[in-house]
Motif scaffolding. Structure first.
Motif, PDB file in Angstrom:
ATOM      1  N   GLY A 192      31.603  45.879  26.567  1.00 30.90           N
ATOM      2  CA  GLY A 192      33.001  45.726  26.185  1.00 30.90           C
ATOM      3  C   GLY A 192      33.760  44.844  27.158  1.00 30.90           C
ATOM      4  O   GLY A 192      34.614  44.036  26.747  1.00 30.90           O
ATOM      5  N   THR A 193      33.480  44.974  28.457  1.00 32.82           N
ATOM      6  CA  THR A 193      34.139  44.131  29.455  1.00 32.82           C
ATOM      7  C   THR A 193      33.790  42.662  29.246  1.00 32.82           C
ATOM      8  O   THR A 193      34.669  41.787  29.312  1.00 32.82           O
ATOM      9  CB  THR A 193      33.737  44.571  30.870  1.00 32.82           C
ATOM     10  N   CYS A 194      32.522  42.386  28.984  1.00 33.36           N
ATOM     11  CA  CYS A 194      32.106  40.993  28.750  1.00 33.36           C
ATOM     12  C   CYS A 194      32.750  40.426  27.487  1.00 33.36           C
ATOM     13  O   CYS A 194      33.162  39.252  27.462  1.00 33.36           O
ATOM     14  CB  CYS A 194      30.586  40.918  28.656  1.00 33.36           C
ATOM     15  N   ILE A 195      32.857  41.253  26.446  1.00 32.97           N
ATOM     16  CA  ILE A 195      33.530  40.794  25.222  1.00 32.97           C
ATOM     17  C   ILE A 195      34.995  40.486  25.516  1.00 32.97           C
ATOM     18  O   ILE A 195      35.545  39.458  25.079  1.00 32.97           O
ATOM     19  CB  ILE A 195      33.403  41.851  24.113  1.00 32.97           C
ATOM     20  N   GLY A 196      35.640  41.371  26.260  1.00 30.61           N
ATOM     21  CA  GLY A 196      37.042  41.148  26.604  1.00 30.61           C
ATOM     22  C   GLY A 196      37.238  39.896  27.447  1.00 30.61           C
ATOM     23  O   GLY A 196      38.206  39.147  27.251  1.00 30.61           O
ATOM     24  N   ILE A 197      36.333  39.658  28.398  1.00 30.72           N
ATOM     25  CA  ILE A 197      36.429  38.442  29.218  1.00 30.72           C
ATOM     26  C   ILE A 197      36.279  37.204  28.344  1.00 30.72           C
ATOM     27  O   ILE A 197      37.030  36.222  28.486  1.00 30.72           O
ATOM     28  CB  ILE A 197      35.357  38.470  30.320  1.00 30.72           C
ATOM     29  N   PHE A 198      35.334  37.239  27.419  1.00 32.42           N
ATOM     30  CA  PHE A 198      35.115  36.086  26.539  1.00 32.42           C
ATOM     31  C   PHE A 198      36.354  35.810  25.679  1.00 32.42           C
ATOM     32  O   PHE A 198      36.794  34.661  25.554  1.00 32.42           O
ATOM     33  CB  PHE A 198      33.902  36.350  25.645  1.00 32.42           C
ATOM     34  N   VAL A 199      36.926  36.875  25.108  1.00 36.60           N
ATOM     35  CA  VAL A 199      38.098  36.692  24.245  1.00 36.60           C
ATOM     36  C   VAL A 199      39.287  36.183  25.046  1.00 36.60           C
ATOM     37  O   VAL A 199      40.023  35.288  24.593  1.00 36.60           O
ATOM     38  CB  VAL A 199      38.446  38.015  23.534  1.00 36.60           C
ATOM     39  N   ASN A 200      39.480  36.714  26.250  1.00 32.88           N
ATOM     40  CA  ASN A 200      40.611  36.265  27.062  1.00 32.88           C
ATOM     41  C   ASN A 200      40.427  34.851  27.573  1.00 32.88           C
ATOM     42  O   ASN A 200      41.403  34.105  27.694  1.00 32.88           O
ATOM     43  CB  ASN A 200      40.810  37.219  28.246  1.00 32.88           C
ATOM     44  N   GLU A 201      39.197  34.483  27.880  1.00 33.90           N
ATOM     45  CA  GLU A 201      38.950  33.132  28.386  1.00 33.90           C
ATOM     46  C   GLU A 201      39.053  32.082  27.287  1.00 33.90           C
ATOM     47  O   GLU A 201      39.596  31.000  27.511  1.00 33.90           O
ATOM     48  CB  GLU A 201      37.565  33.062  29.040  1.00 33.90           C
TER      49      GLU A 201
END
Length: 414
Positions: A324-333
């Motif tokens: 979930g953290t990696c997905i969130g980082i991808f979406v925010n970036e």
């Protein structure tokens, strides 16, 4: 006209801010209108506003009246999250909320009763709701505060409506997950707060044997025949685990995995909003994870897992938090990176300034509202027949909830 001193009381200070807000907008109008306002981004508008002499005076006053030294919580957060990158800090936070709660399971006895965690659950509810009401929601609608300058918020009604939709989406998503799990287990056997009943009485074989021996021991005079039958209860093989309880344990692992994904999304979106919000969200999730993990551990033991296998399963579900953290980082970036290059306030979602990455934080707030209210509070409302014991238990629960919320309020205040 003489301008009142900015070094007066807080009430006068904020009254002055409100009185001269229109003046600041008028003074700054020329610098903003050099370019078509519809083509300006929020960052460009903020940069133009900060160039106004009146706003610079307010920012100077804010710096002068700010505490000279960082608070203890600020120093602690700086130690735990030393990087300037929100992605690295989000990954560190995920490690903090995934590792220690799972290692604590080694200290838990296999026969732990999940209902004994009610006080800890109440403390987690206070932390979650406190983080949502004191940190997440203000940050969602007002944005991040800056310690070295004042900030003006531009009212955009449709943007606020979409943020409300994101909050509702998070709440409904968790409601759908909870409902689907209850349907799959054949009833209300699953609860997010893990108040599961003991599966042993539900076993037909065990129940019939116990009842027949109770009839013999109570209905007959103590004869030698009944004494010969007593050893059979000690050499009796353990009753098989109820299949529905096994299914509940396996489905709970799936639910735990998906729940950890949303925890990872919450951490990443909060750190991209502001470092302070990320730190407080980490605390709220950590407080919630301890009773959450212990409750899952107890259910897995009841489902037939050994202590080692139950701990291993919990560590596997912790991978969901990193996912979930990696997905969130991808979406925010990549989901909000086009706001500057696109140039303009009407290039976001449905003609607003919102980007898709900005919707993660409202979604997180919706999930926290569901977890802290619908999924957990019903367990805290359950009462027993002993009134004095329930009153004492209720006082402890409300006290723990108050402490959890007060911690979040104190961090936000400082």
């Amino acid at each position: 006209m003489a301008i009142p001193s900015l070094r007066s009381s807080n009430m006068l200070k904020y009254s002055i801010y409100a009185l001269f807000l229109g003046l600041a907008a008028t003074v700054c109008a020329k610098s903003i209108l050099i370019k078509d306002p519809s083509l300006l981004t929020l960052d460009e508008i903020e940069e133009n506003v900060q160039q106004c002499s009146f706003v610079q005076t307010l920012s100077k006053h804010k710096i002068e009246t700010s505490p000279a030294h960082a608070s203890l919580t600020t120093q602690l957060f700086a130690l735990l999250f030393p990087s300037s990158s929100p992605a690295i800090n989000a990954l560190l936070a995920t490690a903090y909320i995934s590792g220690p709660p799972n290692f604590l399971l080694a200290l838990c006895p296999p026969n732990i009763d999940p209902s004994s965690l009610s006080v800890m659950v109440a403390f987690a509810v206070g932390g979650l709701l406190g983080d949502t009401l004191f940190h997440l929601l203000p940050e969602i609608f007002l944005g991040e505060d800056h310690h070295d300058r004042v900030k003006f918020v531009m009212l955009e009604p449709n943007r606020n409506l979409l943020l409300g939709v994101g909050i509702l989406a998070g709440l409904v998503t968790f409601m759908a997950m909870d409902k689907a799990l209850r349907i799959a287990t054949g009833g209300d056997q699953h609860s997010h707060s893990h108040s599961h009943s003991n599966p042993e009485p539900s076993s037909p074989a065990n129940g019939s044997t116990t009842s027949s021996k109770q009839v013999k021991s109570n209905g007959e005079v103590r004869q030698r025949k009944s004494k010969k039958e007593e050893p059979t209860t000690t050499t009796m093989e353990p009753a098989p685990i109820n299949p529905s309880v096994k299914l509940a344990g396996l489905l709970n692992l799936i639910a735990d995995f998906t729940h950890n994904i949303t925890d990872g999304l919450a951490l990443s979106s909060s750190f991209y909003a502001s470092p302070a919000l990320g730190a407080t969200t980490t605390m709220a999730v950590f407080f919630h994870e301890i009773p959450h993990e212990v409750g899952d551990f107890a259910l897995l033991i009841q489902s037939g897992f050994s202590k080692r296998k139950a701990m291993g399963a919990q560590f596997i579900t912790a991978v969901g938090a990193f996912l979930g953290t990696c997905i969130g980082i991808f979406v925010n970036e990549y989901g909000s990176g086009g706001s500057d290059s696109a140039g303009g306030l009407t290039t976001g979602i449905w003609g607003t300034s919102l980007q898709w990455g900005d919707m993660l934080l409202p979604f997180t707030a919706g999930t926290f509202l569901y977890v802290g209210t619908v999924a957990v509070i019903p367990e805290l409302l359950e009462t027993g027949a002993n009134k004095s014991q329930e009153l004492r238990k209720t006082a402890l629960q409300f006290g723990a909830m108050f402490v959890g919320a007060a911690i979040m309020l104190g961090i936000s205040w400082s």
